[in-house]
Design an enzyme around this catalytic site. Structure first.
Site, PDB file in Angstrom:
ATOM      1  N   SER A 179       0.821  -4.417   1.930  1.00  0.00           N
ATOM      2  CA  SER A 179       0.173  -4.071   0.436  1.00  0.00           C
ATOM      3  C   SER A 179       0.890  -5.149  -0.700  1.00  0.00           C
ATOM      4  O   SER A 179       0.094  -5.229  -1.583  1.00  0.00           O
ATOM      5  CB  SER A 179       0.554  -2.741   0.025  1.00  0.00           C
ATOM      6  OG  SER A 179       2.165  -2.587  -0.240  1.00  0.00           O
ATOM      7  N   LYS A 231       6.305  -2.238  -4.747  1.00  0.00           N
ATOM      8  CA  LYS A 231       5.294  -2.675  -5.390  1.00  0.00           C
ATOM      9  C   LYS A 231       5.667  -3.651  -6.606  1.00  0.00           C
ATOM     10  O   LYS A 231       7.032  -3.765  -6.745  1.00  0.00           O
ATOM     11  CB  LYS A 231       4.395  -1.418  -6.016  1.00  0.00           C
ATOM     12  CG  LYS A 231       3.977  -0.548  -5.025  1.00  0.00           C
ATOM     13  CD  LYS A 231       2.857  -1.146  -4.078  1.00  0.00           C
ATOM     14  CE  LYS A 231       2.462   0.293  -3.155  1.00  0.00           C
ATOM     15  NZ  LYS A 231       1.651  -0.308  -1.942  1.00  0.00           N
TER      16      LYS A 231
END
Length: 278
Positions: free
Chosen positions: A42, A119
């Site tokens: 990701s 993230k």
């Protein structure tokens, strides 16, 4: 009898040494740096599957999320960090807390199930965030986005989970070249980094997110392969992440392996050892 006593003392000393070592490691992991393996794609290309880094826990101060969870399913042990450091849990605050900066790559605890996520922080408290046609808007202004060729990798199972990458160039056979569009995104405060796309996807078009006070908005750099704040927690995403759920900042990759195990030395990525996370 003397020999037996000596053997017994030796065993006791060995056990004490192991216990002390574990306690020291636990304190170090809780207060300073936590090791973290990258399990998914990701955050490509900033972070690749198999990157190993230490998370700087001093960067944002301490909360219950700073404590390590102890999960040993083979022994029936599942002790969550919130249970260990319950005394630090309260009112979305942190001990010796300091605010993260936009653009930081952050490890945080999912607000619902407690799993660790990593993230990039794009939305601060009070911000309005929206994605329109694949472009990130912050407070109604589009971030700077420049085309920068393509990100290419071999289409093959990756890491211990053996997950295969998604490709923009259609179905690709094993061993073929998997390609994604690469762009350089620059946030209002200056940080620039690569983001990847595989074409027009649902999450390239969102409504407006108003980030609440004491919360943050995160997105993965691999935009079409990231479950992040664009999805609500009820829909399986991260949603708005409370300040107390931040674990720390990812500063530097220490080691990287492209194989199923770090022991497979022929899969080590030497060019990523000690690489700064930007």
């Amino acid at each position: 009898m003397a020999a037996k006593a000596k053997t017994g003392n030796s065993i006791v000393e060995t056990i004490k040494t192991i216990v002390y070592a574990l306690l020291i490691a636990g304190v170090f992991r809780t207060l300073f740096f936590q090791p973290f393996w990258i399990p998914s794609g990701s955050m490509k290309e900033t972070l690749l599957i198999g990157d190993f880094l230490f998370v700087n826990k001093m960067a944002y101060g301490y909360s219950h999320a700073s404590c390590p969870s102890v999960r040993l399913p083979q022994f029936g042990i599942n002790v969550d960090a919130e249970q260990i450091c319950r005394f630090l849990d309260g009112d979305n605050t942190r001990l010796l807390g300091s605010q993260p900066e936009r653009g930081d790559v952050v490890v945080f605890r999912h607000p619902v199930h407690g799993a660790d996520y990593i993230k990039r922080l794009v939305g601060l408290p009070g911000d309005k965030i929206q994605v329109k046609n694949g472009v990130l808007f912050i407070n109604d202004t589009a971030v700077k986005l420049e085309n920068d060729g393509a990100f290419e990798e071999v289409y093959a199972p990756q890491g211990p989970q053996r997950s295969a990458p998604r490709c923009e160039n259609g179905p690709v056979g094993v061993g073929g070249t998997c390609s994604k569009s690469r762009q350089i995104e620059t946030l209002p405060d200056g940080p620039s980094y690569a983001v990847l796309n595989i074409g027009n996807q649902t999450m390239d078009h969102t409504g407006v997110y108003q980030v609440p006070e004491g919360h943050f908005f995160f997105m993965g750099d691999n935009r079409d392969n990231s479950t992040d704040s664009r999805l609500s927690q009820s829909a399986g995403g991260a949603g708005f992440v409370p300040f107390e759920n931040l674990i720390g900042r990812a500063d530097r990759i220490m080691f990287s392996s492209a194989g199923r195990s770090m022991l497979f030395f022929w899969t080590w990525r030497g060019d990523r050892f000690f690489k700064a996370v930007e």
